[in-house]
Write an enzyme that holds these catalytic residues in place. Structure first.
Site, PDB file in Angstrom:
ATOM      1  N   SER A 187       0.836  -1.208   0.000  1.00  0.00           N
ATOM      2  CA  SER A 187       0.000   0.000   0.000  1.00  0.00           C
ATOM      3  C   SER A 187       0.863   1.248   0.000  1.00  0.00           C
ATOM      4  CB  SER A 187      -0.882   0.000   1.264  1.00  0.00           C
ATOM      5  OG  SER A 187      -1.513   1.247   1.425  1.00  0.00           O
ATOM      6  N   TYR A 218      -1.388   0.217  10.553  1.00  0.00           N
ATOM      7  CA  TYR A 218      -1.658  -0.535   9.316  1.00  0.00           C
ATOM      8  C   TYR A 218      -0.475  -0.400   8.359  1.00  0.00           C
ATOM      9  CZ  TYR A 218      -3.248  -1.302   4.572  1.00  0.00           C
ATOM     10  OH  TYR A 218      -3.325  -1.712   3.262  1.00  0.00           O
ATOM     11  N   LYS A 258       2.350  -3.268   6.819  1.00  0.00           N
ATOM     12  CA  LYS A 258       2.613  -3.496   5.393  1.00  0.00           C
ATOM     13  C   LYS A 258       4.113  -3.323   5.105  1.00  0.00           C
ATOM     14  CE  LYS A 258      -1.346  -4.549   3.487  1.00  0.00           C
ATOM     15  NZ  LYS A 258      -1.559  -5.830   2.805  1.00  0.00           N
TER      16      LYS A 258
HETATM   17  C1  WQD Z   1     -10.031   9.188   0.500  1.00  0.00           C
HETATM   18  C2  WQD Z   1     -10.328  10.671   0.682  1.00  0.00           C
HETATM   19  C3  WQD Z   1     -10.688  11.313   2.973  1.00  0.00           C
HETATM   20  C4  WQD Z   1     -14.398   8.981   3.461  1.00  0.00           C
HETATM   21  C5  WQD Z   1      -7.273   4.361   2.804  1.00  0.00           C
HETATM   22  C6  WQD Z   1      -6.192   3.618   3.496  1.00  0.00           C
HETATM   23  C7  WQD Z   1      -5.192   3.128   2.487  1.00  0.00           C
HETATM   24  C8  WQD Z   1      -5.868   2.324   1.413  1.00  0.00           C
HETATM   25  C9  WQD Z   1      -7.022   3.100   0.795  1.00  0.00           C
HETATM   26  C10 WQD Z   1      -5.561  -0.012   1.953  1.00  0.00           C
HETATM   27  C11 WQD Z   1      -9.613  11.278   1.883  1.00  0.00           C
HETATM   28  C12 WQD Z   1     -11.972  11.511   2.155  1.00  0.00           C
HETATM   29  C13 WQD Z   1     -13.245   9.555   2.941  1.00  0.00           C
HETATM   30  C14 WQD Z   1     -15.501   9.815   3.807  1.00  0.00           C
HETATM   31  C15 WQD Z   1     -14.249  11.746   3.090  1.00  0.00           C
HETATM   32  N1  WQD Z   1      -6.343   1.094   1.969  1.00  0.00           N
HETATM   33  N2  WQD Z   1     -13.173  10.909   2.762  1.00  0.00           N
HETATM   34  N3  WQD Z   1     -15.379  11.169   3.611  1.00  0.00           N
HETATM   35  O1  WQD Z   1      -7.721   7.350   3.499  1.00  0.00           O
HETATM   36  O2  WQD Z   1      -6.817   7.733   1.143  1.00  0.00           O
HETATM   37  O3  WQD Z   1      -6.729   5.472   2.116  1.00  0.00           O
HETATM   38  O4  WQD Z   1      -7.888   3.492   1.873  1.00  0.00           O
HETATM   39  O5  WQD Z   1      -4.479  -0.164   1.472  1.00  0.00           O
HETATM   40  O6  WQD Z   1      -4.257   2.333   3.163  1.00  0.00           O
HETATM   41  O7  WQD Z   1      -5.538   4.508   4.359  1.00  0.00           O
HETATM   42  O8  WQD Z   1      -8.922   6.426   1.461  1.00  0.00           O
HETATM   43  O9  WQD Z   1     -11.265   6.459   0.745  1.00  0.00           O
HETATM   44  O10 WQD Z   1     -10.747   6.576   3.241  1.00  0.00           O
HETATM   45  O11 WQD Z   1     -10.276   8.555   1.767  1.00  0.00           O
HETATM   46  O12 WQD Z   1     -14.170  12.975   2.930  1.00  0.00           O
HETATM   47  O13 WQD Z   1     -16.584   9.360   4.291  1.00  0.00           O
HETATM   48  O14 WQD Z   1     -11.722  10.839   0.925  1.00  0.00           O
HETATM   49  O15 WQD Z   1     -10.496  12.383   3.880  1.00  0.00           O
HETATM   50  O16 WQD Z   1      -9.244  12.607   1.536  1.00  0.00           O
HETATM   51  P1  WQD Z   1      -7.513   6.855   2.103  1.00  0.00           P
HETATM   52  P2  WQD Z   1     -10.376   6.954   1.830  1.00  0.00           P
END
Ligand code: WQD
Length: 340
Positions: free
Chosen positions: A126, A150, A154
């Site tokens: 990741s 997490y 990894k």
């Molecule tokens: C994306 C953007 C949030 C939800 C995570 C893990 C990473 C990988 C992918 C495994 C950010 C914003 C999100 C919501 C929002 N997983 N958001 N409202 O955090 O980039 O990565 O998932 O490998 O390891 O950390 O993904 O989809 O949670 O967030 O505003 O209800 O959307 O702040 O900017 P993230 P995400």
């Protein structure tokens, strides 16, 4: 005789799309999954789509006995290791669960492969291993400095695999560092089906659009990005699956340990994703801006040069296809695999 690929976590979102791509590339696949965050229905649907049977063992990578028995029985030419826990917030609350599953589970799989004398591995890593950007886009030489449990599991699993390769001259491994996987197979028969309230942006948006959730909370609009909302590098899961097939071909050809980012190289903000999804689904996505989520970074995206050079792979699907395919899956399966 088709080459045999052992896939841990093969019933999951990325796993099931990769199994679909492997079967279409004429590999023989055996899936090992505990169905903790996945459904056997996903594999049944992959078989419907391909007409190919999928050998399946329900088991846990924390059990050396289960894993060893399944690997001994299948005698794989290579393995793809997806099985793991992946919620950042949960990892902070339950670190030992994450180290046991994500790190010990990887050691168990390598041991089982050693016993079989089969030392070819593709690992689901990741972009979280990079932590706070020293520079952007992230390339594979960027310092490894994860900022959450997490990400540390990894990074540790990557180190275990790298040392395993150095100790065994015949071992080959490809560490694929995913950015943000989204979308669904064009059939709409398989897709992302998170258990409970989605942590991730795209499944949450899809559940709002289909009426399962009232509105989206946008976690902050005061970041240093085009519109103040968080920016990420979203990659279509079918492109990601193709990258895994390319990685399997590579590790079957040559020993050594290598890492590749798997992203598009383009950042998309939360507001841009909301608008793109509304256009693709012709549905409104009500939202409200709330405080930032703890631990979130403002912006990161991938350098994709190494994946092109080493894997001969490049992403093909654009943001509209990411949203349209997600909507197609969600509309056909408002309750995910629970609809049967
Ligand atoms: C994306 C953007 C949030 C939800 C995570 C893990 C990473 C990988 C992918 C495994 C950010 C914003 C999100 C919501 C929002 N997983 N958001 N409202 O955090 O980039 O990565 O998932 O490998 O390891 O950390 O993904 O989809 O949670 O967030 O505003 O209800 O959307 O702040 O900017 P993230 P995400």
């Amino acid at each position: 005789m088709a080459q045999r690929i052992f896939v841990t976590g093969g019933a999951g979102f990325i796993g099931s799309h990769t199994v679909l791509a492997l079967l279409r590339a004429r590999y023989d696949v055996h899936v090992f999954d505990n169905f903790h965050n996945s459904s056997p229905r996903a594999l049944r649907r992959v078989t419907e789509l391909t007409g190919a049977p999928i050998g399946t063992t329900e088991g846990d990578v924390r059990s050396m006995r289960d894993l060893s028995a399944a690997v001994d029985a299948f005698r794989p030419d290579a393995a793809i290791h997806f099985a793991g826990l992946k919620a950042v917030g949960e990892s902070e609350a339950e670190p030992l669960e994450y180290y046991t599953t994500n790190v010990q589970g990887t050691v168990n799989l390598l041991r089982a492969m050693d016993k079989q004398g089969s030392r070819r591995m593709v690992f689901s890593s990741s972009a979280t291993v990079y932590g706070t950007p020293s520079y952007l886009p992230f390339d594979e030489a960027h310092p490894i400095n994860p900022s959450n449990t997490y990400g540390r599991t990894k990074a540790m699993a990557e180190t275990v695999i790298r040392d395993w390769c150095h100790a065994n001259g015949d071992a080959g491994a490809m560490l694929l560092r995913y950015f943000n996987p989204v979308g669904a197979d064009e059939s709409g028969r398989i897709g992302e089906d998170p258990t409970g309230r989605p942590d991730n942006l795209m499944p949450f948006i899809a559940q709002v659009a289909v009426g399962r959730r009232q509105k989206l909370s946008v976690f902050g609009d005061d970041y240093d990005t085009r519109d103040g909302t968080g920016e990420r590098d979203y990659i279509h899961v079918s492109d990601l699956a193709r990258a895994h097939v390319a990685a399997v071909e590579r590790v079957l050809e040559r020993p050594g340990c290598d890492s590749c980012n798997v992203g598009t190289g383009q950042g998309v903000t939360v507001m841009e994703m909301i608008r793109a999804f509304e256009r693709a689904s012709n549905r409104r996505v009500p939202y409200k801006v709330v405080d930032r989520r703890a631990g979130d970074l403002g912006s990161y995206y991938a350098s994709t040069e190494r994946a092109r050079d080493v894997l001969g792979w490049s992403p093909e699907m654009d943001l509209h296809e990411m949203c349209a395919s997600t909507w197609n899956w969600q509309q056909q399966n408002p309750n995910g695999y629970r609809d049967g």
